[in-house]
Design an enzyme around this catalytic site. Structure first.
Site, PDB file in Angstrom:
ATOM      1  N   ASP A  92       1.096  -1.542  -0.083  1.00  0.00           N
ATOM      2  CA  ASP A  92       0.247  -0.455  -0.354  1.00  0.00           C
ATOM      3  C   ASP A  92       1.040   1.305   0.267  1.00  0.00           C
ATOM      4  O   ASP A  92       1.702   1.224   0.535  1.00  0.00           O
ATOM      5  CB  ASP A  92      -0.684   0.116   1.490  1.00  0.00           C
ATOM      6  CG  ASP A  92      -1.942   0.934   0.872  1.00  0.00           C
ATOM      7  OD1 ASP A  92      -1.178   2.107   0.344  1.00  0.00           O
ATOM      8  OD2 ASP A  92      -3.233   0.927   2.000  1.00  0.00           O
ATOM      9  N   ALA A  93       0.020   2.460  -0.893  1.00  0.00           N
ATOM     10  CA  ALA A  93       1.214   2.775  -0.562  1.00  0.00           C
ATOM     11  C   ALA A  93       1.147   4.481   0.660  1.00  0.00           C
ATOM     12  O   ALA A  93       2.193   5.290   0.978  1.00  0.00           O
ATOM     13  CB  ALA A  93       0.662   4.420  -2.387  1.00  0.00           C
ATOM     14  N   GLU A 109       3.628   6.813 -10.965  1.00  0.00           N
ATOM     15  CA  GLU A 109       3.083   7.421 -12.271  1.00  0.00           C
ATOM     16  C   GLU A 109       1.110   7.574 -11.788  1.00  0.00           C
ATOM     17  O   GLU A 109       0.333   6.699 -12.120  1.00  0.00           O
ATOM     18  CB  GLU A 109       3.564   6.829 -13.794  1.00  0.00           C
ATOM     19  CG  GLU A 109       4.383   6.626 -13.951  1.00  0.00           C
ATOM     20  CD  GLU A 109       5.353   6.039 -14.773  1.00  0.00           C
ATOM     21  OE1 GLU A 109       6.235   6.582 -15.724  1.00  0.00           O
ATOM     22  OE2 GLU A 109       4.693   4.700 -14.409  1.00  0.00           O
TER      23      GLU A 109
END
Length: 236
Positions: A92-93, A109
């Site tokens: 998870d970011a 991106e």
């Protein structure tokens, strides 16, 4: 359960779905002086199109991370087909499964706008080495949107916010970066570019609604090209 825009990208296995696609990625990476000993995190890697390009061209130690298991399986297929040594991680970011100061470059991106932006930015800063760089290509609000239009766009894509370029700067500085450079990406969405076109790794079973969502995405892109822009952020 209703399909989200990101669910549809995963089901269709769209590589290079981010603004500017692989063509813009190549152009930006040329400026980064990447070396084989460097470590690169492709945050929200999708099917791994950019991660594969970096590993192939620059021979870096590349880690490809995504939260979607369908995307990761298609990423593995790509790396196996191209015989590329890329570490593939589900994560998870907002809570990256890496130690502090692990990477020389984090590439995002069209990823941060889809999650809790403050948490993701802070995590990117945490996993970067002191001289490392966050390179992000993200949507931004450029013109004037009526509140109902802004809500409609946010609901369709699942954005938590539609920041202006100035607001992005504020968030990036607040997240721990001390140097933030930005420029508007010059993107031609409507002229075919067969060399750098998105590729597709379509799942065996795809909800027909996914194709409708892609058409809606194209409609929104055309309809709001004066109000929405895409900026490149280079953060140290």
């Amino acid at each position: 359960m209703k399909q989200t825009y990101l669910d549809c990208l995963a089901a269709l296995g769209v590589g290079g779905a981010h603004p500017g696609g692989l063509k813009l990625s190549k152009k930006l990476l040329e400026k980064e002086n990447l070396q084989p000993e460097m470590t690169v995190l492709d945050l929200g890697c999708g099917t791994g199109q950019t991660a594969a390009y970096i590993a192939r061209k620059y021979k870096c130690r590349v880690t490809a991370l995504d939260v979607d298991p369908t995307m990761l399986e298609k990423c593995r297929q790509r790396m196996d087909e191209e015989a590329l040594s890329v570490e593939i991680v589900r994560g998870d970011a907002e809570n990256l499964p890496f130690k502090d100061r692990t990477f020389d470059l984090v590439l995002a991106e069209s990823v941060i706008a889809f999650v809790d932006m403050e948490k993701a930015i802070s995590e990117c800063r945490r996993v970067l080495r002191d001289e490392g760089c966050l390179l992000a290509i993200e949507i931004s609000k450029y013109g004037i949107l009526h509140p109902e239009e802004e809500k409609m766009i946010m609901d369709f894509y699942g954005f938590t916010e539609l920041p202006t370029e100035k607001r992005w700067h504020e968030k990036l500085y607040a997240g721990g970066f001390t140097q933030v450079e930005s420029e508007m990406a010059k993107i031609d969405f409507f002229t075919p570019d067969f060399e750098n076109a998105p590729d597709f790794r379509i799942s065996e079973v795809v909800d027909p609604a996914c194709f409708d969502m892609l058409q809606e995405h194209e409609y929104l892109t055309k309809s709001y090209q004066e109000e929405l822009s895409y900026h490149i952020f280079r953060c140290k």
